[in-house]
Each structure stands twice: as structure tokens, then as C-alpha cells.
Design an enzyme around this catalytic site. Structure first.
Site, PDB file in Angstrom:
ATOM      1  N   HIS A 101      -8.450   0.870  -3.677  1.00  0.00           N
ATOM      2  CA  HIS A 101      -9.334   0.671  -2.527  1.00  0.00           C
ATOM      3  C   HIS A 101     -10.014   2.000  -2.242  1.00  0.00           C
ATOM      4  O   HIS A 101      -9.403   2.912  -1.696  1.00  0.00           O
ATOM      5  CB  HIS A 101      -8.485   0.191  -1.336  1.00  0.00           C
ATOM      6  N   PHE A 106      -6.732   4.928   8.251  1.00  0.00           N
ATOM      7  CA  PHE A 106      -5.339   5.307   8.506  1.00  0.00           C
ATOM      8  C   PHE A 106      -4.435   4.082   8.431  1.00  0.00           C
ATOM      9  O   PHE A 106      -4.834   2.989   8.841  1.00  0.00           O
ATOM     10  CB  PHE A 106      -5.195   5.953   9.893  1.00  0.00           C
ATOM     11  N   MET A 163      -9.108   8.058  -0.283  1.00  0.00           N
ATOM     12  CA  MET A 163      -9.962   8.485   0.841  1.00  0.00           C
ATOM     13  C   MET A 163     -10.463   9.898   0.573  1.00  0.00           C
ATOM     14  O   MET A 163      -9.719  10.742   0.075  1.00  0.00           O
ATOM     15  CB  MET A 163      -9.169   8.479   2.146  1.00  0.00           C
ATOM     16  N   MET A 221     -12.155   4.297  -0.316  1.00  0.00           N
ATOM     17  CA  MET A 221     -12.816   4.585   0.962  1.00  0.00           C
ATOM     18  C   MET A 221     -13.509   5.924   0.789  1.00  0.00           C
ATOM     19  O   MET A 221     -13.086   6.955   1.313  1.00  0.00           O
ATOM     20  CB  MET A 221     -11.778   4.609   2.096  1.00  0.00           C
ATOM     21  N   SER A 269       0.836  -1.198   0.000  1.00  0.00           N
ATOM     22  CA  SER A 269       0.000   0.000   0.000  1.00  0.00           C
ATOM     23  C   SER A 269       0.869   1.245   0.000  1.00  0.00           C
ATOM     24  O   SER A 269       1.637   1.484   0.943  1.00  0.00           O
ATOM     25  CB  SER A 269      -0.905   0.025   1.231  1.00  0.00           C
ATOM     26  N   ASP A 307      -4.838   3.540  -1.862  1.00  0.00           N
ATOM     27  CA  ASP A 307      -5.919   3.899  -0.936  1.00  0.00           C
ATOM     28  C   ASP A 307      -6.461   5.283  -1.260  1.00  0.00           C
ATOM     29  O   ASP A 307      -5.779   6.287  -1.077  1.00  0.00           O
ATOM     30  CB  ASP A 307      -5.382   3.886   0.503  1.00  0.00           C
ATOM     31  N   MET A 351     -11.426  -5.801   6.146  1.00  0.00           N
ATOM     32  CA  MET A 351     -10.521  -4.922   6.897  1.00  0.00           C
ATOM     33  C   MET A 351     -10.108  -5.620   8.195  1.00  0.00           C
ATOM     34  O   MET A 351     -10.953  -6.215   8.881  1.00  0.00           O
ATOM     35  CB  MET A 351     -11.208  -3.595   7.252  1.00  0.00           C
ATOM     36  N   ASP A 385      -6.546  -6.323   4.894  1.00  0.00           N
ATOM     37  CA  ASP A 385      -5.938  -4.990   4.818  1.00  0.00           C
ATOM     38  C   ASP A 385      -5.951  -4.352   6.197  1.00  0.00           C
ATOM     39  O   ASP A 385      -7.017  -4.157   6.784  1.00  0.00           O
ATOM     40  CB  ASP A 385      -6.746  -4.150   3.817  1.00  0.00           C
ATOM     41  N   GLY A 386      -4.749  -4.037   6.689  1.00  0.00           N
ATOM     42  CA  GLY A 386      -4.617  -3.343   7.966  1.00  0.00           C
ATOM     43  C   GLY A 386      -3.765  -4.120   8.952  1.00  0.00           C
ATOM     44  O   GLY A 386      -4.169  -5.191   9.418  1.00  0.00           O
ATOM     45  N   GLY A 387      -2.573  -3.601   9.217  1.00  0.00           N
ATOM     46  CA  GLY A 387      -1.705  -4.245  10.204  1.00  0.00           C
ATOM     47  C   GLY A 387      -1.124  -5.571   9.753  1.00  0.00           C
ATOM     48  O   GLY A 387      -0.635  -6.353  10.570  1.00  0.00           O
ATOM     49  N   HIS A 434      -1.361  -1.432  -4.098  1.00  0.00           N
ATOM     50  CA  HIS A 434      -2.614  -1.062  -3.447  1.00  0.00           C
ATOM     51  C   HIS A 434      -2.672   0.456  -3.296  1.00  0.00           C
ATOM     52  O   HIS A 434      -1.767   1.069  -2.715  1.00  0.00           O
ATOM     53  CB  HIS A 434      -2.663  -1.748  -2.079  1.00  0.00           C
ATOM     54  N   GLY A 454       1.163  -1.931   4.130  1.00  0.00           N
ATOM     55  CA  GLY A 454       1.696  -0.585   3.958  1.00  0.00           C
ATOM     56  C   GLY A 454       2.973  -0.399   4.741  1.00  0.00           C
ATOM     57  O   GLY A 454       4.081  -0.463   4.202  1.00  0.00           O
TER      58      GLY A 454
HETATM   59  C1  DX5 Z   1      -6.174   1.885   5.713  1.00  0.00           C
HETATM   60  C2  DX5 Z   1      -5.818   1.372   4.340  1.00  0.00           C
HETATM   61  C3  DX5 Z   1      -4.704   0.400   4.320  1.00  0.00           C
HETATM   62  C4  DX5 Z   1      -3.391   0.895   4.882  1.00  0.00           C
HETATM   63  C5  DX5 Z   1      -2.741  -0.257   5.578  1.00  0.00           C
HETATM   64  O1  DX5 Z   1      -7.504   2.283   5.780  1.00  0.00           O
HETATM   65  O2  DX5 Z   1      -6.917   0.750   3.718  1.00  0.00           O
HETATM   66  O3  DX5 Z   1      -4.502  -0.082   2.989  1.00  0.00           O
HETATM   67  O4  DX5 Z   1      -2.491   1.373   3.917  1.00  0.00           O
HETATM   68  O5  DX5 Z   1      -1.612   0.202   6.202  1.00  0.00           O
HETATM   69  P1  DX5 Z   1      -0.821  -0.724   7.220  1.00  0.00           P
HETATM   70  O6  DX5 Z   1      -0.340  -1.906   6.441  1.00  0.00           O
HETATM   71  O7  DX5 Z   1       0.270   0.156   7.705  1.00  0.00           O
HETATM   72  O8  DX5 Z   1      -1.797  -1.111   8.290  1.00  0.00           O
HETATM   73 ZN    ZN Z   2      -6.460  -0.225   1.769  1.00  0.00          ZN
END
Ligand code: DX5
Ligand code: ZN
Length: 219
Positions: free
Chosen positions: A67, A144, A38, A69, A10, A36, A138, A176-178, A34, A198
């Protein structure tokens, strides 16, 4: 365990002044990039939009996994397909007729993804999955990067995996996320086959090496 793992770094965690370099840094190692998007309405954060996607499209050979959002995906999603995105994922929570948007995305030349945020149960969307190529679960609250992985959300991955396998559906499950070296194996075990990362990629000394390490841990 998945036998066809895809890793999608990401660029949210990259240097926004050097997005083309960030894309090229993972070419040859990553499968998708990826992106993002927003809009400060659907989530309380503002990132990049269509003009950046259009410019970046010309700068890398990696397929884009956009993605969205954003509010009103019915109004905006197909423009990302027309800009050359390989896959366009929008949020279930923002859509009144997800199947109609999926159909429009496919007609516009991209694959269609449905995203489920932290507080949304997946059960209500299982029947819609035949319209989609990807389900994004997610593993944080969308909005974020750099948040802590929430292992309890993998129950949704397990539920979706069971439904997809028993129904013989052809779609990917993306988390996606962490997602990082210490969490990716649990995601794969739960049934995910597509992994967004990311911080774990762009926070690393060498992003391409980080992608290879993640892939090795997911198979
Ligand atoms: C957050 C995004 C993710 C983000 C993940 O809403 O959708 O794609 O980049 O970042 P990490 O991998 O640092 O959690
Ligand atoms: Zn994402």
C-alpha cells in the site's frame, strides 16, 4: 456478504525490528501481508521502503499487498512489483494518470490497486475500475495505524460494490483502517471482501488466532 474473504495483516503494527517473525507469525492464517509504504510527503509519516520489501520478500511465503502512501507513484510503483509484490496499490490523490500506472504494474507482473483516502469521493474513479484488480477504500485518514474506524466511509464501499456488481467487474474491495473484531462485520456487509488489520492482529496476544477470529466474523 462476501464468500471469498481475504485477511491482510498490516505489519505497520508489528515490531519493526522483527518483521520476518511478524510475517511468519501469520503464515497459515492470513492470505496476504499488508505492507504500508509512507514517504513523509504524501502522508506525514515515514515507514518502510523498497530495500525492506526486498529483504522481507525472501523471508516469508505470504503474498505482499503493498500500500503505497507516496507522492509520485508513477515513478516508484513498478519497483515494488519488480521486488515481488503480489499486489501494488497506490493513491488516486497522488496520481495524474492512474490507468497508465495500473498498466505498468500489470506489465511488471503484479496486480494493480487504487486507493481512495478519507476525503476523496469514490464516484470520480468508478469509470477507471476496469483497469484495476483492487479498490482500497480507507476507513480512516491514511498515515497512521491505531486510529478509530469511521463507519460513515462505508457508504463509499456500498457505492463501489453496486457499481462493480452491476458492471460485472472483477475486482476486490479492500478496507483499511480500524478494522477489528467489532467493525469487520459492518465492512463485509457493506460489500468489502478484503480486510487489512494492523492493531487488531499485531496488538493481539496471538496474531494467527486474531486473524482466524476476524475471518470468522467477516463471512
Ligand atoms: C494506515 C495504514 C493501515 C494501518 C491500519 O494509513 O494504511 O494499513 O496499518 O492500522 P490499524 O488496523 O491499526 O488501523
Ligand atoms: Zn494500509
Amino acid at each position: 456478504m462476501p464468500d471469498n474473504v481475504l485477511i491482510a495483516p498490516s505489519i505497520l503494527a508489528a515490531d519493526f525490528a522483527r518483521l520476518a517473525d511478524a510475517a511468519r507469525a501469520v503464515e497459515g492464517a492470513a492470505d496476504w501481508l499488508h505492507v504500508d509504504v509512507m514517504d513523509y510527503h504524501f502522508v506525514p509519516n515515514l515507514t518502510i521502503g523498497l530495500p525492506v520489501v526486498q529483504s522481507l520478500r525472501a523471508a516469508t511465503t505470504l503474498p505482499f499487498d503493498c500500500h503505497l502512501m507516496i507522492a509520485e507513484p508513477a515513478r516508484w510503483a513498478t519497483q515494488y512489483a519488480e521486488a515481488g509484490a503480489y499486489n501494488v496499490t497506490f493513491h488516486a490523490e497522488a496520481a495524474t494518470d492512474p490507468a497508465a500506472i495500473a498498466k505498468d504494474l500489470r506489465s511488471a507482473g503484479s496486480r494493480a490497486g487504487l486507493a481512495i483516502d478519507r476525503d476523496t469521493p469514490v464516484e470520480g474513479y468508478l469509470e477507471l475500475l476496469p483497469h484495476f484488480d483492487l479498490l482500497l477504500i480507507m476507513t480512516i485518514k491514511a498515515g497512521f495505524g491505531g486510529q478509530a474506524f469511521m463507519p460513515e466511509l462505508l457508504d463509499k464501499v456500498r457505492t463501489a460494490r453496486r457499481h462493480i456488481d452491476t458492471g460485472h467487474l472483477e475486482l476486490r474491495i479492500e478496507v483499511d483502517g480500524g478494522v477489528a473484531e467489532d467493525t469487520i462485520a459492518a465492512c463485509a456487509e457493506a460489500g468489502a471482501d478484503t480486510f487489512v488489520a494492523g492493531t487488531a492482529v499485531y496488538g493481539a496476544e496471538d496474531p494467527a488466532t486474531a486473524v482466524r477470529k476476524l475471518r470468522a466474523l467477516a463471512v
